[in-house]
Scaffold this motif. Structure first.
Motif, PDB file in Angstrom:
ATOM      1  N   TYR A 147       0.819  -1.207   0.000  1.00 34.19           N
ATOM      2  CA  TYR A 147       0.000   0.000   0.000  1.00 34.19           C
ATOM      3  C   TYR A 147       0.854   1.259   0.000  1.00 34.19           C
ATOM      4  N   GLY A 148       2.174   1.077  -0.167  1.00 37.94           N
ATOM      5  CA  GLY A 148       3.066   2.229  -0.191  1.00 37.94           C
ATOM      6  C   GLY A 148       2.914   3.009  -1.481  1.00 37.94           C
ATOM      7  N   THR A 149       3.523   4.194  -1.507  1.00 38.13           N
ATOM      8  CA  THR A 149       3.524   4.994  -2.721  1.00 38.13           C
ATOM      9  C   THR A 149       4.236   4.225  -3.828  1.00 38.13           C
ATOM     10  N   LYS A 150       3.607   4.131  -4.995  1.00 36.23           N
ATOM     11  CA  LYS A 150       4.165   3.325  -6.079  1.00 36.23           C
ATOM     12  C   LYS A 150       4.592   4.220  -7.237  1.00 36.23           C
ATOM     13  N   PHE A 151       5.725   3.881  -7.815  1.00 32.31           N
ATOM     14  CA  PHE A 151       6.205   4.562  -9.010  1.00 32.31           C
ATOM     15  C   PHE A 151       6.344   3.521 -10.113  1.00 32.31           C
ATOM     16  N   ASP A 152       6.090   3.942 -11.330  1.00 36.87           N
ATOM     17  CA  ASP A 152       6.103   2.967 -12.433  1.00 36.87           C
ATOM     18  C   ASP A 152       7.406   2.966 -13.224  1.00 36.87           C
ATOM     19  N   LEU A 154      10.580   2.066 -11.770  1.00 44.01           N
ATOM     20  CA  LEU A 154      11.617   1.496 -10.914  1.00 44.01           C
ATOM     21  C   LEU A 154      12.192   0.184 -11.456  1.00 44.01           C
ATOM     22  N   ALA A 155      11.803  -0.208 -12.649  1.00 44.20           N
ATOM     23  CA  ALA A 155      12.370  -1.418 -13.251  1.00 44.20           C
ATOM     24  C   ALA A 155      13.884  -1.236 -13.405  1.00 44.20           C
ATOM     25  N   GLY A 156      14.631  -2.241 -12.952  1.00 45.76           N
ATOM     26  CA  GLY A 156      16.073  -2.154 -12.979  1.00 45.76           C
ATOM     27  C   GLY A 156      16.662  -1.584 -11.701  1.00 45.76           C
ATOM     28  N   TYR A 157      15.785  -1.090 -10.834  1.00 47.52           N
ATOM     29  CA  TYR A 157      16.223  -0.529  -9.547  1.00 47.52           C
ATOM     30  C   TYR A 157      15.546  -1.261  -8.386  1.00 47.52           C
ATOM     31  N   GLU A 158      15.347  -2.567  -8.563  1.00 46.36           N
ATOM     32  CA  GLU A 158      14.688  -3.349  -7.523  1.00 46.36           C
ATOM     33  C   GLU A 158      15.463  -3.288  -6.203  1.00 46.36           C
ATOM     34  N   TRP A 159      16.770  -3.100  -6.288  1.00 47.93           N
ATOM     35  CA  TRP A 159      17.601  -3.010  -5.081  1.00 47.93           C
ATOM     36  C   TRP A 159      17.250  -1.786  -4.223  1.00 47.93           C
ATOM     37  N   ALA A 160      16.535  -0.823  -4.797  1.00 49.26           N
ATOM     38  CA  ALA A 160      16.164   0.388  -4.056  1.00 49.26           C
ATOM     39  C   ALA A 160      14.661   0.572  -3.935  1.00 49.26           C
ATOM     40  N   LYS A 161      13.869  -0.336  -4.496  1.00 47.25           N
ATOM     41  CA  LYS A 161      12.418  -0.154  -4.575  1.00 47.25           C
ATOM     42  C   LYS A 161      11.766  -0.027  -3.203  1.00 47.25           C
ATOM     43  N   THR A 162      12.104  -0.938  -2.289  1.00 41.01           N
ATOM     44  CA  THR A 162      11.495  -0.901  -0.959  1.00 41.01           C
ATOM     45  C   THR A 162      11.817   0.405  -0.260  1.00 41.01           C
ATOM     46  N   GLU A 163      13.075   0.836  -0.342  1.00 36.30           N
ATOM     47  CA  GLU A 163      13.504   2.052   0.335  1.00 36.30           C
ATOM     48  C   GLU A 163      12.817   3.287  -0.255  1.00 36.30           C
ATOM     49  N   ILE A 164      12.745   3.345  -1.584  1.00 37.81           N
ATOM     50  CA  ILE A 164      12.110   4.492  -2.241  1.00 37.81           C
ATOM     51  C   ILE A 164      10.645   4.596  -1.853  1.00 37.81           C
ATOM     52  N   GLU A 165       9.930   3.466  -1.926  1.00 37.94           N
ATOM     53  CA  GLU A 165       8.495   3.502  -1.640  1.00 37.94           C
ATOM     54  C   GLU A 165       8.211   3.774  -0.166  1.00 37.94           C
ATOM     55  N   ALA A 166       9.052   3.255   0.720  1.00 39.91           N
ATOM     56  CA  ALA A 166       8.851   3.503   2.145  1.00 39.91           C
ATOM     57  C   ALA A 166       9.064   4.980   2.474  1.00 39.91           C
ATOM     58  N   LEU A 167      10.110   5.587   1.914  1.00 42.08           N
ATOM     59  CA  LEU A 167      10.380   7.000   2.185  1.00 42.08           C
ATOM     60  C   LEU A 167       9.315   7.892   1.556  1.00 42.08           C
ATOM     61  N   ALA A 168       8.839   7.500   0.369  1.00 37.94           N
ATOM     62  CA  ALA A 168       7.786   8.283  -0.279  1.00 37.94           C
ATOM     63  C   ALA A 168       6.491   8.211   0.517  1.00 37.94           C
ATOM     64  N   SER A 169       6.187   7.032   1.069  1.00 37.49           N
ATOM     65  CA  SER A 169       4.964   6.870   1.858  1.00 37.49           C
ATOM     66  C   SER A 169       4.983   7.734   3.106  1.00 37.49           C
ATOM     67  N   SER A 170       6.168   7.932   3.672  1.00 37.29           N
ATOM     68  CA  SER A 170       6.268   8.733   4.901  1.00 37.29           C
ATOM     69  C   SER A 170       6.519  10.204   4.611  1.00 37.29           C
ATOM     70  N   GLY A 171       6.571  10.589   3.329  1.00 38.57           N
ATOM     71  CA  GLY A 171       6.696  11.991   2.965  1.00 38.57           C
ATOM     72  C   GLY A 171       8.113  12.534   3.000  1.00 38.57           C
ATOM     73  N   ILE A 172       9.108  11.680   3.209  1.00 41.45           N
ATOM     74  CA  ILE A 172      10.492  12.150   3.303  1.00 41.45           C
ATOM     75  C   ILE A 172      11.056  12.456   1.925  1.00 41.45           C
ATOM     76  N   ILE A 173      10.729  11.621   0.955  1.00 41.15           N
ATOM     77  CA  ILE A 173      11.234  11.802  -0.396  1.00 41.15           C
ATOM     78  C   ILE A 173      10.053  11.928  -1.346  1.00 41.15           C
ATOM     79  N   LYS A 174      10.241  12.639  -2.441  1.00 41.44           N
ATOM     80  CA  LYS A 174       9.150  12.884  -3.366  1.00 41.44           C
ATOM     81  C   LYS A 174       9.530  12.405  -4.760  1.00 41.44           C
TER      82      LYS A 174
END
Length: 327
Positions: A147-152, A154-174
């Motif tokens: 249910y986190g913020t999703k971006f379409d 991120l293919a090829g960046y699976e190593w950062a997907k969890t971190e990106i979506e978690a930070l976006a969900s908490s409003g830290i990164i946009k």
């Protein structure tokens, strides 16, 4: 025996965290219902984790985020028959988990899975959000509901997907748009400093700034805070070069300074980077901070190299920020 079963179920949940876990489809859903969106000091805010259209839910692990400056966890419980694992909280993230014991049928239909009680620390929106649920059926088959913020993009960046979506969900990164994050784009010096200030919720009186940072700049306040606290020290002659791409080593030096200011001390005696084949390329001012972050597991390098002079990309910045917040 009961303890062994619980440990086994938890182990299955942990294994399910590795990249490649399937994402749920169908009508099963998980939601949060709240007694209020905004908190008040010393008042209770009650949140219920609900499951709907369940098809044999045997165990689950849910990740929930909240603003730790606005509310704090008071208690959590479940009325389901089984073993409720006490919640763990860390800097605005909370994990709650539950498992049935033995050969039991899973939950069917719609039901309240657990209740979480927060206590208000300050007035404001607590930003309580459900990020993900890992659900297990009686055969311990795992399905992940995200249910986190999703971006379409991120293919090829699976190593950062969890971190990106978690930070976006908490409003830290946009993102760079509602559906894109542009993970491979370089990140500027001002944008990374702004990320650090937001992530650690740093504050200071901005009574001056670098000569090349204007009051009309969107990053004026964050860079000013970082300058005041000594995190941003500029490039000489009171210049910061805010729109210049930040190097990996400068990103890491700023990160180490921010951790120290935030009270998350590093081992300052560490200064050995010889395990990296390009350690001789690290500038003298960056050796100690980089070694400290390596020891903490925040920096892991690439194929035995630390690449200090490469420009940092947005995906790398997200991973660094996420690791900083989880240390």
């Amino acid at each position: 025996m009961r303890k062994l079963i619980v440990m086994y179920v938890i182990a299955v949940m942990i294994v399910a965290c590795i990249p490649g876990a399937g994402y749920a489809q169908g009508n099963t859903d998980f939601t949060l219902s709240k007694s209020a969106e905004n908190a008040l000091p010393d008042q209770v805010l009650k949140v219920t984790l609900n499951g709907s259209n369940l098809k044999g839910l045997y165990a689950y692990e849910a990740l929930i985020t909240f603003d730790p400056d606005i509310v704090e966890l008071e208690k959590a419980e479940s009325k389901l028959e089984g073993f409720f694992i006490p919640p763990k909280t860390d800097n605005g993230k909370m994990t709650i988990a539950f498992t049935k014991i033995g050969k039991k049928a899973g939950e069917q239909g719609s039901t309240a899975l657990s209740t979480i009680v927060f206590k208000g620390k300050a007035q404001g929106n607590a930003h309580i959000k459900l990020v993900s649920v890992k659900a297990l059926d009686p055969n311990l088959t795992v399905t992940v509901y995200s249910y986190g913020t999703k971006f379409d993009d991120l293919a090829g960046y699976e190593w950062a997907k969890t971190e990106i979506e978690a930070l976006a969900s908490s409003g830290i990164i946009k993102g760079t748009s509602a559906t894109t994050f542009s993970p491979g784009d370089n990140i500027t010096r001002a944008d990374f400093i702004s990320l650090l200030v937001r992530a650690f919720k740093l504050n200071a009186e901005v009574d001056g700034n670098f000569n090349d940072v204007e009051q009309s700049d969107y990053y004026y306040k964050e860079v000013g805070i970082a300058k005041k606290l000594g995190i941003a020290q500029g490039t000489g002659d009171n210049q910061f070069e805010p729109r210049k791409r930040i190097s990996r080593q400068d990103m890491m030096v700023a990160a180490a300074r921010a951790m120290k200011i935030a009270g998350r001390m590093l081992d300052e005696s560490v200064s050995d980077l010889n395990s990296f084949s390009d350690s001789s390329e690290v500038a003298a001012y960056a050796v100690s901070p980089l070694a400290q972050l390596v020891k903490q597991g925040i920096i892991k390098g690439y194929n035995g190299m630390i690449k200090p002079n490469d420009t940092a990309i947005r995906a790398e910045a997200a991973v660094i920020i996420y690791r900083l917040l989880n240390k």
